[in-house]
Design a protein around this motif. Structure first.
Motif, mmCIF file in Angstrom:
data_model
loop_
_atom_site.group_PDB
_atom_site.id
_atom_site.type_symbol
_atom_site.label_atom_id
_atom_site.label_comp_id
_atom_site.label_asym_id
_atom_site.label_seq_id
_atom_site.Cartn_x
_atom_site.Cartn_y
_atom_site.Cartn_z
ATOM 1 N N PHE A 122 -2.086 -4.161 -16.876
ATOM 2 C CA PHE A 122 -2.970 -3.252 -16.144
ATOM 3 C C PHE A 122 -3.426 -3.883 -14.829
ATOM 4 O O PHE A 122 -3.460 -3.227 -13.789
ATOM 5 N N GLN A 123 -3.760 -5.177 -14.859
ATOM 6 C CA GLN A 123 -4.205 -5.836 -13.637
ATOM 7 C C GLN A 123 -3.085 -5.898 -12.597
ATOM 8 O O GLN A 123 -3.327 -5.701 -11.403
ATOM 9 N N THR A 124 -1.864 -6.136 -13.042
ATOM 10 C CA THR A 124 -0.719 -6.139 -12.126
ATOM 11 C C THR A 124 -0.533 -4.764 -11.506
ATOM 12 O O THR A 124 -0.266 -4.636 -10.307
ATOM 13 N N PHE A 125 -0.700 -3.728 -12.319
ATOM 14 C CA PHE A 125 -0.580 -2.361 -11.821
ATOM 15 C C PHE A 125 -1.651 -2.071 -10.773
ATOM 16 O O PHE A 125 -1.364 -1.494 -9.721
ATOM 17 N N ILE A 126 -2.899 -2.447 -11.041
ATOM 18 C CA ILE A 126 -3.993 -2.206 -10.107
ATOM 19 C C ILE A 126 -3.703 -2.866 -8.761
ATOM 20 O O ILE A 126 -3.874 -2.260 -7.695
ATOM 21 N N LYS A 127 -3.234 -4.110 -8.798
ATOM 22 C CA LYS A 127 -2.930 -4.818 -7.555
ATOM 23 C C LYS A 127 -1.789 -4.147 -6.795
ATOM 24 O O LYS A 127 -1.830 -4.048 -5.564
ATOM 25 N N SER A 128 -0.779 -3.696 -7.518
ATOM 26 C CA SER A 128 0.356 -3.034 -6.854
ATOM 27 C C SER A 128 -0.072 -1.714 -6.231
ATOM 28 O O SER A 128 0.395 -1.341 -5.151
ATOM 29 N N GLU A 129 -0.980 -0.984 -6.895
ATOM 30 C CA GLU A 129 -1.497 0.267 -6.350
ATOM 31 C C GLU A 129 -2.319 0.010 -5.086
ATOM 32 O O GLU A 129 -2.267 0.785 -4.126
ATOM 33 N N ALA A 130 -3.076 -1.077 -5.086
ATOM 34 C CA ALA A 130 -3.878 -1.420 -3.903
ATOM 35 C C ALA A 130 -2.970 -1.678 -2.700
ATOM 36 O O ALA A 130 -3.260 -1.229 -1.584
ATOM 37 N N VAL A 131 -1.866 -2.365 -2.935
ATOM 38 C CA VAL A 131 -0.919 -2.650 -1.849
ATOM 39 C C VAL A 131 -0.246 -1.353 -1.389
ATOM 40 O O VAL A 131 -0.149 -1.073 -0.186
ATOM 41 N N ARG A 132 0.231 -0.563 -2.341
ATOM 42 C CA ARG A 132 0.975 0.663 -2.015
ATOM 43 C C ARG A 132 0.125 1.632 -1.205
ATOM 44 O O ARG A 132 0.542 2.123 -0.151
ATOM 45 N N TRP A 133 -1.077 1.913 -1.683
ATOM 46 C CA TRP A 133 -1.923 2.879 -0.990
ATOM 47 C C TRP A 133 -2.529 2.296 0.282
ATOM 48 O O TRP A 133 -2.826 3.027 1.231
ATOM 49 N N GLY A 134 -2.679 0.971 0.311
ATOM 50 C CA GLY A 134 -3.142 0.337 1.544
ATOM 51 C C GLY A 134 -2.169 0.561 2.684
ATOM 52 O O GLY A 134 -2.565 0.811 3.831
ATOM 53 N N GLU A 135 -0.881 0.529 2.355
ATOM 54 C CA GLU A 135 0.152 0.777 3.371
ATOM 55 C C GLU A 135 0.128 2.229 3.832
ATOM 56 O O GLU A 135 0.298 2.523 5.021
ATOM 57 N N VAL A 136 -0.076 3.156 2.890
ATOM 58 C CA VAL A 136 -0.152 4.583 3.244
ATOM 59 C C VAL A 136 -1.356 4.832 4.152
ATOM 60 O O VAL A 136 -1.260 5.551 5.155
ATOM 61 N N VAL A 137 -2.486 4.261 3.801
ATOM 62 C CA VAL A 137 -3.705 4.416 4.601
ATOM 63 C C VAL A 137 -3.505 3.874 6.011
ATOM 64 O O VAL A 137 -3.860 4.529 7.007
ATOM 65 N N LYS A 138 -2.914 2.694 6.111
ATOM 66 C CA LYS A 138 -2.705 2.067 7.418
ATOM 67 C C LYS A 138 -1.716 2.864 8.273
ATOM 68 O O LYS A 138 -1.980 3.157 9.446
ATOM 69 N N LYS A 139 -0.597 3.247 7.669
ATOM 70 C CA LYS A 139 0.432 3.985 8.417
ATOM 71 C C LYS A 139 -0.071 5.365 8.821
ATOM 72 O O LYS A 139 0.268 5.862 9.916
ATOM 73 N N GLY A 140 -0.872 5.996 7.954
ATOM 74 C CA GLY A 140 -1.363 7.339 8.242
ATOM 75 C C GLY A 140 -2.625 7.339 9.100
ATOM 76 O O GLY A 140 -3.092 8.409 9.509
ATOM 77 N N GLY A 141 -3.162 6.156 9.380
ATOM 78 C CA GLY A 141 -4.370 6.086 10.192
ATOM 79 C C GLY A 141 -5.557 6.787 9.547
ATOM 80 O O GLY A 141 -6.374 7.390 10.231
ATOM 81 N N VAL A 142 -5.636 6.704 8.210
ATOM 82 C CA VAL A 142 -6.711 7.381 7.488
ATOM 83 C C VAL A 142 -8.042 6.706 7.764
ATOM 84 O O VAL A 142 -8.159 5.487 7.636
ATOM 85 N N ARG A 143 -9.016 7.486 8.161
ATOM 86 C CA ARG A 143 -10.346 6.959 8.453
ATOM 87 C C ARG A 143 -11.388 7.831 7.764
ATOM 88 O O ARG A 143 -11.249 9.046 7.677
ATOM 89 N N LEU A 144 -12.431 7.197 7.260
ATOM 90 C CA LEU A 144 -13.537 7.929 6.659
ATOM 91 C C LEU A 144 -14.646 8.066 7.682
ATOM 92 O O LEU A 144 -14.998 7.104 8.359
ATOM 93 N N GLU A 145 -15.177 9.277 7.780
ATOM 94 C CA GLU A 145 -16.240 9.518 8.770
ATOM 95 C C GLU A 145 -17.543 8.856 8.310
ATOM 96 O O GLU A 145 -17.856 8.840 7.146
#
Length: 331
Positions: free
Chosen positions: A308-331
């Motif tokens: 489970f911990q390995t999965f959590i870390k992999s999800e953090a990396v995967r979605w971090g890349e999506v957020v960065k590439k998509g320029g997602v910002r919270l108001e």
């Protein structure tokens, strides 16, 4: 004082080192063997009555029956789950203070650069309760009937290719960003205050697509108000067996959805984590629990803490890349 010969000194040092190692390990071993011997507190970092709260109470009731100790569920909502998470991150790592988290736990670090705790270092996995895949649906008022047609239509009509979500940084928002990046689409994100307010615009075609749970969307599909294009899951979903996966539609990277799991403070003894995960596996194998989770649109999982911990870390990396590439910002 009699001086030991070199070989004798080495043997004595090795013996002392072995004894010290065993002495250090005994408290954790004893705690694991005796654990639990008092009530366990489980924090849900969201409001009462939601899916995460309902599922937690179902599973923890069964866990309490197995371990012979009360499991008290406590709601500490706020800040996209971070208030309750902070509380457990700073609790004693003894197995008596636990936390239930969803996908936001792994995504938050990329959305909130300044947090009062580190989700990946201060907390650790115990057991994944289950996965909650998202369903990609489109307005029935638009021509496309499958993913391939939707991508072609979206490229030909970029001004109409809008997707809705329940808010910036939500699972539906990031799923849309992931699909946009994978398909090479330029889509306009339209955030709403929840999914329900977006539905009228989806029904009329002002919104082209939306990502949401199978449980929410399949009744609308059956009513003919929306079309189910694909399930964002590696395999087809029992409640929607005729809906292809995103991989079958040509986009294997577009796996998206939430998940729910049990975690603990990072320095919780391995023996305690192992005990908890073993009992959680037994709970998740119970037929009545599985049936109720599937009714909620959740695929029961379980598994070992390190998985489970390995999965959590992999999800953090995967979605971090999506957020960065998509320029997602919270108001």
């Amino acid at each position: 004082m009699t001086r030991l010969k070199p070989k004798a000194r080495i043997r004595r040092l090795l013996s002392l080192s072995l004894f010290a190692g065993l002495a250090a390990a005994l408290p954790a071993m004893a705690q694991g063997d005796a654990y639990p011997n008092r009530p366990i507190r489980v924090v849900v970092p969201y409001t009462p009555g939601g899916v995460s709260d309902t599922v937690t109470r179902l599973v923890m009731l069964k866990l309490a029956e197995r371990i012979g100790q009360p499991v008290v569920v406590e709601n500490r909502p706020g800040a996209n789950g971070m208030i309750g998470s902070d509380n457990i991150a700073k609790s004693a790592p003894d197995g008596y203070s636990l936390l239930v988290v969803v996908a936001a736990h792994a995504i938050n670090p990329s959305l909130y650069p300044k947090m009062s705790f580190d989700p990946l270092k201060d907390l650790t996995g115990v057991s994944m309760i289950g996965r909650i895949p998202l369903l990609l649906v489109s307005s029935a008022q638009l021509p496309p009937t499958n993913v391939k047609e939707m991508v072609a239509w979206g490229k030909a009509n970029p001004e109409r290719m809008a997707f809705a979500s329940s808010g910036n940084g939500s699972g539906a928002h990031l799923a849309g960003e992931l699909f946009s990046q994978a398909a090479g689409l330029k889509m306009m994100h339209v955030p709403y205050k929840g999914i329900s307010p977006a539905l009228p615009d989806l029904f009329t075609g002002q919104i082209a697509i939306i990502f949401d749970s199978v449980q929410t969307m399949m009744p609308l599909v059956k009513a003919g108000k929306v079309r189910a294009l694909a399930i964002c899951n590696p395999t087809r979903w029992p409640a929607a067996p005729n809906v292809p996966t995103m991989a079958e539609a040509g986009y294997p990277a577009v796996t998206a959805g939430s998940w729910i799991g049990l975690i603990a403070p990072a320095k919780t003894p391995p023996a305690v984590l192992a005990k908890l995960s073993t009992e959680m596996d037994a709970v998740l194998r119970q037929p009545d629990v599985q049936a109720k989770l599937i009714d909620y649109g959740i695929d029961p999982v379980g598994g070992k803490p390190e998985q489970f911990q390995t999965f959590i870390k992999s999800e953090a990396v995967r979605w971090g890349e999506v957020v960065k590439k998509g320029g997602v910002r919270l108001e």
